[in-house]
Enzyme design. Structure first.
Site, mmCIF file in Angstrom:
data_model
loop_
_atom_site.group_PDB
_atom_site.id
_atom_site.type_symbol
_atom_site.label_atom_id
_atom_site.label_comp_id
_atom_site.label_asym_id
_atom_site.label_seq_id
_atom_site.Cartn_x
_atom_site.Cartn_y
_atom_site.Cartn_z
ATOM 1 C CD GLU A 274 -2.132 -1.075 3.071
ATOM 2 O OE1 GLU A 274 -1.660 -0.253 3.881
ATOM 3 O OE2 GLU A 274 -3.023 -1.848 3.358
ATOM 4 N N GLY A 276 1.835 5.045 -0.609
ATOM 5 C CA GLY A 276 1.220 6.336 -0.907
ATOM 6 C C GLY A 276 2.299 7.287 -1.388
ATOM 7 N NE ARG A 277 6.572 9.411 2.814
ATOM 8 C CZ ARG A 277 6.076 10.391 3.567
ATOM 9 N NH1 ARG A 277 6.221 11.635 3.185
ATOM 10 N NH2 ARG A 277 5.443 10.131 4.689
ATOM 11 C CB CYS A 342 -1.017 35.427 11.630
ATOM 12 S SG CYS A 342 -1.005 36.840 10.544
HETATM 13 C C1 LIG Z 1 -0.827 6.209 5.218
HETATM 14 C C2 LIG Z 1 -0.973 4.753 5.010
HETATM 15 C C3 LIG Z 1 -0.308 4.117 3.948
HETATM 16 C C4 LIG Z 1 0.622 4.843 3.012
HETATM 17 O O1 LIG Z 1 1.773 5.275 3.645
HETATM 18 P P1 LIG Z 1 2.976 5.876 2.770
HETATM 19 O O2 LIG Z 1 4.028 6.191 3.755
HETATM 20 O O3 LIG Z 1 2.448 7.095 2.103
HETATM 21 O O4 LIG Z 1 3.386 4.838 1.800
HETATM 22 C C5 LIG Z 1 -0.534 2.770 3.756
HETATM 23 N N1 LIG Z 1 -1.352 2.069 4.580
HETATM 24 C C6 LIG Z 1 -1.994 2.642 5.611
HETATM 25 C C7 LIG Z 1 -2.880 1.820 6.452
HETATM 26 C C8 LIG Z 1 -1.832 3.997 5.867
HETATM 27 O O5 LIG Z 1 -2.463 4.562 6.898
#
Ligand SMILES: *Cc1c(COP(=O)(O)O)cnc(C)c1O
Length: 417
Positions: A274, A276-277, A342
Site C-alpha cells: 500500500e 502512498g508517498r 500568522c
Molecule cells: C498512510 C498509510 C499508507 C501509506 O503510507 P505511505 O508512507 O504514504 O506509503 C498505507 N497504509 C496505511 C494503512 C496507511 O495509513
C-alpha cells in the site's frame, strides 16, 4: 532558467519546457505542479516489484486524492486503499471498481460501515469492538482485519503505526477472542493487513514487519490475501545526493519470503502492498513566489506565499523539502524561508543555503506530491491553490481550480435575513 538553480528538476525534465514563472502567471501562485511521466514511472516500478502472479499494488490515496491523479493511477493498473467514505467516493468516480478498493478503517461509525457494505467494498476492521459492530451489520459477510505485527518505523512519532505505542490494529494476543466473534456472526476472514509506518529508507524493517504479519496469517486457514502495508520512502534530500530506496533489495527479499510462505501455507494467496508517498511525492513541485525579504536579528527571512495551510509537512513533521530558486544568481547565502500565515511556526526551511533570492522570484519546493495538497486547508481564510498536470506531451493542464473567495463562506450560514 538558472544554471545550478534548477538542478533536480532539469535532471528529470520536470517542467518539459514550461517556465515555472509562466505557470504561476497563468494558473496562480502558489501552485501544485505534477509531472504525468514521473507519476506513471513510479506506478510501474512498484507494479513490477515482485515476480509473483497474485501481487497487487494498492495506491494509498490519502497521500494525494486528486481525481485526475487517481485516473492515471487507475490506468496504470494499480488498485487503491481508502481511509474514509470521501476517498471511496472519489475513487469510484476515478474509475476504480468496488473490488479494487480496500477500505482500511479506523474507529468508524455504523454509517461508514454500511456505506462500504452496500457498495461491496472490502473493509478492514482494526479492533474487536469494530469487528463486533461489523458482524451485527453484516452477519455471514466477509471481512478483513488489521493486526499489529509489533514492528514500527517512520520519519516521525506521528506516523509510526506498528509497535507498542500506536492506536492502530489488533494485538495478536486477542486472536482467540477475534475468532470467537468471527464464529458468532458467521463471518469469513478474507485477509489481514499491517502497516508499520511511513517513510523508511531501507527494506529491512519492512521485511521484519512482513515476516511478523505472515506469522499472524498462519494462525488463520484459508485467507485470500495478506497486505503488507506501505511506507516506502523517497529521498527528500536530493540536493545532498541522498540515495534512493533500494527497490531491488526489497524485491529480492519480498520475493523470497512470499515463496516460502506460499509453500508452507499451500495456497497461492494474493499479496498486496500500500504505497502512498512512493507513488505520489516525486511527481510534484510546489511553486511559490517571494513577496518580501528582511533581516530580523540573526536571520534573513525570505517571505513567500507558501504558508502551512498550503504545505503542512515542514510544520507538522519537521520535514525537509529541497528548494529550488528559479533565477540566475551565482552566489548563495543562508536564509530562513517562511510563509504568510500568522504564526511564528510557519517556517518552510530554517537557515537553508540558497541562491540569493530577490523579490518576485519563483521558488519550487520539491517532492511535494504526497501529503501536500491532501493536507492543505483554509486556515487564516486563505485560498487553497490550483493543481496543474504537465502531460506527457508537455502540455500543462488544470486538474483542480484554486479556491475563490466565495468558497470560504459557501457552507456558512449568516444570522442576518
Ligand atoms: C498512510 C498509510 C499508507 C501509506 O503510507 P505511505 O508512507 O504514504 O506509503 C498505507 N497504509 C496505511 C494503512 C496507511 O495509513
Amino acid at each position: 532558467m538558472g544554471k545550478i538553480n534548477s538542478k533536480v528538476t532539469d535532471s528529470v525534465n520536470f517542467f518539459k519546457g514550461n517556465k515555472p514563472s509562466d505557470l504561476t502567471a497563468k494558473f496562480g501562485s502558489p501552485l501544485y505542479v505534477y509531472n504525468e511521466s514521473i507519476l506513471r514511472e513510479r506506478c510501474r516500478e512498484l507494479k513490477n516489484l515482485v515476480d509473483y502472479k497474485n501481487f497487487i499494488v494498492n495506491y494509498s490515496a490519502k497521500a494525494n486524492s486528486n481525481l485526475a491523479f487517481l485516473e492515471i493511477v487507475n490506468e496504470e493498473g494499480l488498485y487503491v486503499d481508502a481511509m474514509s467514505m470521501g476517498e471511496i467516493y472519489v475513487e469510484l468516480k476515478a474509475g476504480f471498481k468496488p473490488e479494487q478498493i480496500f477500505f482500511i478503517s479506523n474507529n468508524i461509525s455504523e454509517e461508514e460501515m454500511k456505506f462500504a457494505i452496500e457498495r461491496n467494498i472490502t473493509l478492514s476492521v482494526d479492533s474487536l469492538s469494530q469487528l463486533e459492530r461489523y458482524g451485527m451489520l453484516n452477519p455471514g459477510g466477509k471481512v478483513a482485519a488489521r493486526f499489529n505485527s509489533g514492528v514500527g518505523a517512520g520519519h516521525s512519532e506521528k506516523v509510526i503505526t506498528g509497535g507498542k505505542k500506536t492506536k492502530f490494529a489488533i494485538n495478536p494476543e486477542y486472536i482467540p477472542e477475534f475468532k470467537e466473534i468471527l464464529k458468532k456472526y458467521d463471518l469469513k476472514l478474507m485477509g489481514i493487513n499491517n502497516h508499520i509506518g511511513s517513510l523508511f529508507m531501507e527494506a529491512d524493517k519492512y521485511i521484519e514487519g512482513v515476516k511478523a504479519t505472515l506469522e499472524i496469517a498462519k494462525q488463520f486457514d484459508d485467507l485470500d490475501f495478506v497486505d503488507f502495508g506501505g511506507g516506502i520512502g523517497i529521498p527528500y534530500e536530493k540536493l545532498n545526493d541522498q540515495p534512493r530506496f533500494d527497490l531491488e533489495d526489497l524485491s529480492r527479499q519480498l520475493g523470497e519470503v512470499i515463496d516460502g510462505f506460499v509453500k508452507e501455507y499451500g495456497k497461492e494467496i494474493t499479496f498486496k502492498i500500500e504505497p502512498g508517498r512512493y507513488i505520489s511525492a516525486e511527481c510534484c513541485v510546489l511553486l511559490g513566489t517571494v513577496h518580501a525579504i528582511k533581516h530580523n536579528n540573526v536571520h534573513k527571512f525570505v517571505g513567500t506565499d507558501i504558508g502551512f495551510n498550503v504545505l503542512q509537512r515542514p510544520v507538522m513533521y519537521d520535514s525537509h523539502h529541497d528548494i529550488e530558486v528559479y533565477n540566475d544568481a551565482d552566489d548563495t547565502e543562508p536564509v530562513t524561508v517562511v510563509g504568510n500565515i500568522c504564526e511564528s511556526g510557519d517556517i518552510l526551511a530554517k537557515d537553508r543555503v540558497l541562491p540569493v533570492v530577490s523579490i518576485g522570484d519563483t521558488i519550487g519546493l520539491l517532492d511535494a506530491g504526497a501529503y501536500g495538497y491532501s493536507m492543505a486547508s483554509n486556515y487564516n481564510n486563505r485560498l487553497r491553490p490550483a493543481e496543474v498536470l504537465i502531460r506527457e506531451n508537455g502540455e500543462a493542464v488544470l486538474i483542480r481550480e484554486a479556491d475563490e473567495l466565495e468558497d470560504l463562506t459557501r457552507h456558512m450560514i449568516s444570522l442576518k435575513n
